[in-house]
Design a protein around this motif. Structure first.
Motif, mmCIF file in Angstrom:
data_model
loop_
_atom_site.group_PDB
_atom_site.id
_atom_site.type_symbol
_atom_site.label_atom_id
_atom_site.label_comp_id
_atom_site.label_asym_id
_atom_site.label_seq_id
_atom_site.Cartn_x
_atom_site.Cartn_y
_atom_site.Cartn_z
ATOM 1 N N ASN A 28 52.366 -44.217 37.347
ATOM 2 C CA ASN A 28 52.159 -43.615 38.666
ATOM 3 C C ASN A 28 53.481 -43.653 39.408
ATOM 4 O O ASN A 28 54.338 -44.479 39.113
ATOM 5 N N GLY A 29 53.623 -42.806 40.402
ATOM 6 C CA GLY A 29 54.841 -42.809 41.212
ATOM 7 C C GLY A 29 55.982 -42.095 40.513
ATOM 8 O O GLY A 29 55.843 -41.626 39.369
ATOM 9 N N THR A 30 57.127 -42.035 41.207
ATOM 10 C CA THR A 30 58.259 -41.290 40.643
ATOM 11 C C THR A 30 59.570 -42.044 40.843
ATOM 12 O O THR A 30 59.716 -42.827 41.775
ATOM 13 N N VAL A 31 60.510 -41.758 39.916
ATOM 14 C CA VAL A 31 61.899 -42.187 40.101
ATOM 15 C C VAL A 31 62.686 -40.891 40.230
ATOM 16 O O VAL A 31 62.608 -40.028 39.337
ATOM 17 N N LYS A 32 63.401 -40.731 41.360
ATOM 18 C CA LYS A 32 64.100 -39.463 41.568
ATOM 19 C C LYS A 32 65.596 -39.682 41.781
ATOM 20 O O LYS A 32 65.994 -40.634 42.460
ATOM 21 N N TYR A 33 66.399 -38.814 41.168
ATOM 22 C CA TYR A 33 67.841 -38.795 41.414
ATOM 23 C C TYR A 33 68.088 -37.615 42.352
ATOM 24 O O TYR A 33 67.830 -36.464 41.966
ATOM 25 N N ASP A 34 68.541 -37.868 43.553
ATOM 26 C CA ASP A 34 68.756 -36.818 44.568
ATOM 27 C C ASP A 34 67.541 -35.888 44.673
ATOM 28 O O ASP A 34 67.680 -34.656 44.677
ATOM 29 N N GLY A 35 66.379 -36.472 44.677
ATOM 30 C CA GLY A 35 65.152 -35.698 44.864
ATOM 31 C C GLY A 35 64.596 -35.068 43.605
ATOM 32 O O GLY A 35 63.538 -34.445 43.640
ATOM 33 N N ILE A 36 65.286 -35.213 42.452
ATOM 34 C CA ILE A 36 64.774 -34.605 41.208
ATOM 35 C C ILE A 36 64.185 -35.706 40.317
ATOM 36 O O ILE A 36 64.846 -36.730 40.058
ATOM 37 N N ASP A 37 62.970 -35.484 39.860
ATOM 38 C CA ASP A 37 62.284 -36.464 39.010
ATOM 39 C C ASP A 37 63.129 -36.723 37.760
ATOM 40 O O ASP A 37 63.572 -35.771 37.103
ATOM 41 N N VAL A 38 63.313 -38.002 37.442
ATOM 42 C CA VAL A 38 64.162 -38.351 36.289
ATOM 43 C C VAL A 38 63.630 -37.717 35.000
ATOM 44 O O VAL A 38 64.395 -37.374 34.092
ATOM 45 N N ASP A 39 62.291 -37.505 34.924
ATOM 46 C CA ASP A 39 61.708 -36.899 33.719
ATOM 47 C C ASP A 39 62.172 -35.451 33.530
ATOM 48 O O ASP A 39 62.166 -34.932 32.415
ATOM 49 N N ASP A 40 62.531 -34.794 34.645
ATOM 50 C CA ASP A 40 62.942 -33.387 34.547
ATOM 51 C C ASP A 40 64.428 -33.234 34.229
ATOM 52 O O ASP A 40 64.890 -32.143 33.911
ATOM 53 N N LEU A 41 65.176 -34.341 34.333
ATOM 54 C CA LEU A 41 66.636 -34.232 34.122
ATOM 55 C C LEU A 41 66.971 -34.123 32.646
ATOM 56 O O LEU A 41 66.269 -34.682 31.802
ATOM 57 N N ASP A 42 68.048 -33.424 32.351
ATOM 58 C CA ASP A 42 68.549 -33.367 30.978
ATOM 59 C C ASP A 42 69.073 -34.763 30.634
ATOM 60 O O ASP A 42 70.078 -35.220 31.185
ATOM 61 N N LYS A 43 68.355 -35.445 29.709
ATOM 62 C CA LYS A 43 68.655 -36.863 29.455
ATOM 63 C C LYS A 43 70.062 -37.066 28.868
ATOM 64 O O LYS A 43 70.729 -38.050 29.163
ATOM 65 N N TYR A 44 70.494 -36.115 28.049
ATOM 66 C CA TYR A 44 71.817 -36.307 27.444
ATOM 67 C C TYR A 44 72.897 -36.330 28.521
ATOM 68 O O TYR A 44 73.830 -37.117 28.458
ATOM 69 N N GLU A 45 72.730 -35.452 29.519
ATOM 70 C CA GLU A 45 73.712 -35.423 30.607
ATOM 71 C C GLU A 45 73.589 -36.686 31.453
ATOM 72 O O GLU A 45 74.593 -37.273 31.861
ATOM 73 N N LEU A 46 72.346 -37.100 31.696
ATOM 74 C CA LEU A 46 72.137 -38.315 32.504
ATOM 75 C C LEU A 46 72.792 -39.520 31.820
ATOM 76 O O LEU A 46 73.535 -40.281 32.447
#
Ligand code: ADP
Length: 584
Positions: A398-416
């Motif tokens: 439940n809940g979210t972790v966001k980088y500058d408002g973007i959910d970490v799950d949506d980020l391109d992991k290789y770039e992260l």
């Protein structure tokens, strides 16, 4: 039905891995299947031609032609064995196993990391590797083709003999049917036995492997449990072997009976043939064909039954491999990532698979770029899990972790991940060179010796002046490092990466508290522009933190700066007081 599917899938894997060798191998087995028929037919024709020639009616050239064909067939039949062995060893086994290893490696890299916390998935991955080490896939392919070739040869030769005379039918039945029926029944029993034994056999193999595992050896010796494990292995092995022995005893009785039928079938078919030839009902060639082929057929049946008995165990291995390959893969985010200004966790909760306890409960916090955050708390309070959620390694429940408002799950992991340097608790002790151990976090700069030495010096690594290309690890005749030395190497590795954010999970637990505080202070000085998340159960570093998160039972019990938390005189203050003597 499922077994057939697995065999077909194995075929497809072998064909994909070693197309040329698989096709060649298929051709050789087709030849092996029909050659006994050809040799029997040629024996018949050759002997008849010779007999006609001797009686003055035949043609000498005909004999030469048939003799050459006969020799060629024999030659091909023998060279097939050599060709098959070369194709199998260098083509099918090597290539298929190589491709299977690659498939396991690629699949592992595509799995969600949370799957590695799931014991079932972890087990399956180990069993998939066993499929490779037992050569199961190439064996399934080759054994099933061999069985197919034997079936073709038995049927074709039997039909040939029947075409010479229906009188062969009872003798063929006598030499084939009892053998076949008994082998099918015994083979089925053997399959059932082997299926039941798979679990025990695996456990016995596992225990056996513990003897050669140095970590397990050390622990078992210090706990005095070697004898217990040895006994457990002996008991299991004894049980498995006793069951097999009982089976083989029973089997040898039916084998003996089959042998009697075989001999009876062989001798009576020759006697029948001989009498028929003497009476002029059969040509002399049939006698020759009969002498060669009846034995051949019987050998083929024994061969076929043996390999059919081997197939089930390899089906089990292959099933594990395909089970592993069909595991669900991680869904990848696609939003580009090029640094961040803040990370925000909003009411995050998380539970591990197969666990009904929440490891993280309703956690919220905000980390700004450049901040140093220290997460403290007792063992099991959720610090490591929280760090993994921040990195997006696990999906939040439940809940979210966001980088500058973007959910970490949506980020391109290789770039992260390019922007994060992590020193996990169980960081890699790579048995490579010192240079590789430091520069593995940024291999493009592996020859930048100056920077490697600088990074080692920054974590007070006294071996910074050692030969960077010196091999590490006793198993490769290299130098060994202590736990504390390894931790300094891991820290140097994280500095070398030059990432925007560093996450250190108890990186200095093998050092004494004062050395730990000193090294981490230096570490923070050199990475003062970076965001740093440091997990520790010691509070020595908290004075330098912009934010302290005190974890308790998966929740944030207190948060704030050092002075604020000391003033609050809550859980953090108690911890600080309890540990203060370490730093005096
Ligand atoms: P800490 O880092 O503070 O020592 P962790 O984050 O490792 O704590 O663990 C938090 C909780 O999650 C503990 O209760 C621990 O037992 C549980 N846990 C950790 N790893 C797993 C796992 N792989 N499977 C199930 N539970 C786990």
């Amino acid at each position: 039905m499922k077994s057939i599917k697995i065999i077909l899938k194995s075929y497809s894997t072998v064909f994909r891995a070693a197309k040329g060798s698989a096709v060649l191998s298929f051709v050789t087995y087709v030849l092996a299947g029909i050659l006994p028929f050809i040799i029997a037919a040629l024996t018949n024709d050759l002997l008849n031609a010779a007999s006609e020639y001797l009686s003055g009616t035949g043609n000498r050239w005909m004999i030469y032609e048939l003799a050459i064909k006969f020799l060629a067939a024999y030659l091909i039949s023998y060279s097939l064995l050599t060709v098959q062995s070369v194709i199998e060893n260098y083509g099918i086994y090597e290539k298929t196993l190589h491709v299977m290893k690659r498939m396991i490696g690629e699949k592992t890299a595509r799995l969600a990391l949370i799957d590695f916390e799931n014991t079932d998935c972890y087990d399956l991955s180990k069993r998939a590797k066993n499929c490779v080490s037992s050569d199961a896939m190439p064996r399934l392919f080759l054994y099933s083709m061999r069985i197919g070739a034997n079936v073709v040869s038995v049927i074709s030769v039997s039909l040939l003999l029947i075409s010479y005379s229906y009188g062969f039918i009872p003798f063929i039945i006598l030499s084939i049917i009892p053998n076949l029926v008994s082998r099918i029944i015994r083979g089925n029993e053997f399959y059932q036995l082997k299926t039941c034994q798979v679990k025990d056999q695996r456990m016995a193999d596992y225990l056996w492997n513990l003897f050669s595992n140095s970590t397990a050896q050390k622990e078992m010796r210090s706990m005095g449990s070697c004898e217990y494990v040895t006994d457990k292995w002996k008991r299991l092995n004894f049980m498995v072997n006793r069951q097999l022995w009982a089976f083989y005893k029973q089997d040898s009785k039916s084998l003996f009976l089959c042998e009697l039928f075989n001999i009876a079938g062989y001798v009576s078919s020759i006697v029948f043939c001989f009498i028929s030839v003497m009476r002029g009902n059969l040509e002399i060639g049939v006698l020759g064909a009969c002498v060669i082929t009846v034995k051949n057929v019987q050998d083929s049946i024994v061969d076929m039954i043996y390999f059919a008995g081997e197939v089930p165990k390899y089906i089990k291995f292959a099933n594990d491999f395909f089970g592993f390959m069909s595991l669900k893969e991680e869904e990848k985010g696609t939003v580009p990532f090029d640094g961040f200004k803040s990370i925000e966790a909003d009411r995050v909760s998380f539970s591990y698979p197969n666990s009904n306890r929440s490891a993280i409960k309703d956690v919220s916090f905000k980390i700004r770029k450049g901040e140093t955050v220290v997460i403290v708390g007792e063992n099991g309070s959720g610090k490591t899990t929280l760090a993994k959620l921040i990195q997006g390694l696990y999906h939040t429940g439940n809940g979210t972790v966001k980088y500058d408002g973007i959910d970490v799950d949506d980020l391109d992991k290789y770039e992260l991940y390019r922007h994060i340097a992590v020193v996990p608790q169980n960081f890699g002790h790579y048995k490579l060179t010192l240079r590789e151990n430091v520069a593995i976090s940024d291999t493009d700069n592996i020859y930048n010796e100056k920077r490697i030495v600088e990074c080692l010096e920054r974590v007070d690594a006294e071996f910074a002046k050692n030969d960077l290309d010196e091999q590490i690890g006793r198993e490769f005749d290299g130098r060994e490092y202590s736990g504390g030395q390894w931790q300094r190497i891991a820290l140097a590795r994280s500095i070398f990466k030059d990432a925007d954010m560093v996450i250190l999970d108890e990186p200095t637990s093998a050092l004494d508290p004062v050395a730990e505080a000193e090294i981490l202070k230096n570490f923070l000085e050199i990475s003062h522009e970076k965001t740093a998340i440091i997990i520790s159960h010691r509070v020595g570093l908290c004075k330098y933190a912009d934010q302290i998160l005190l974890m308790k039972d998966g929740s944030i019990a207190e948060s704030g700066r050092f002075e604020e938390l000391v003033e609050k005189k809550g859980g953090f203050y108690d911890l600080y007081k309890a540990q203060a003597k370490w730093y005096q």
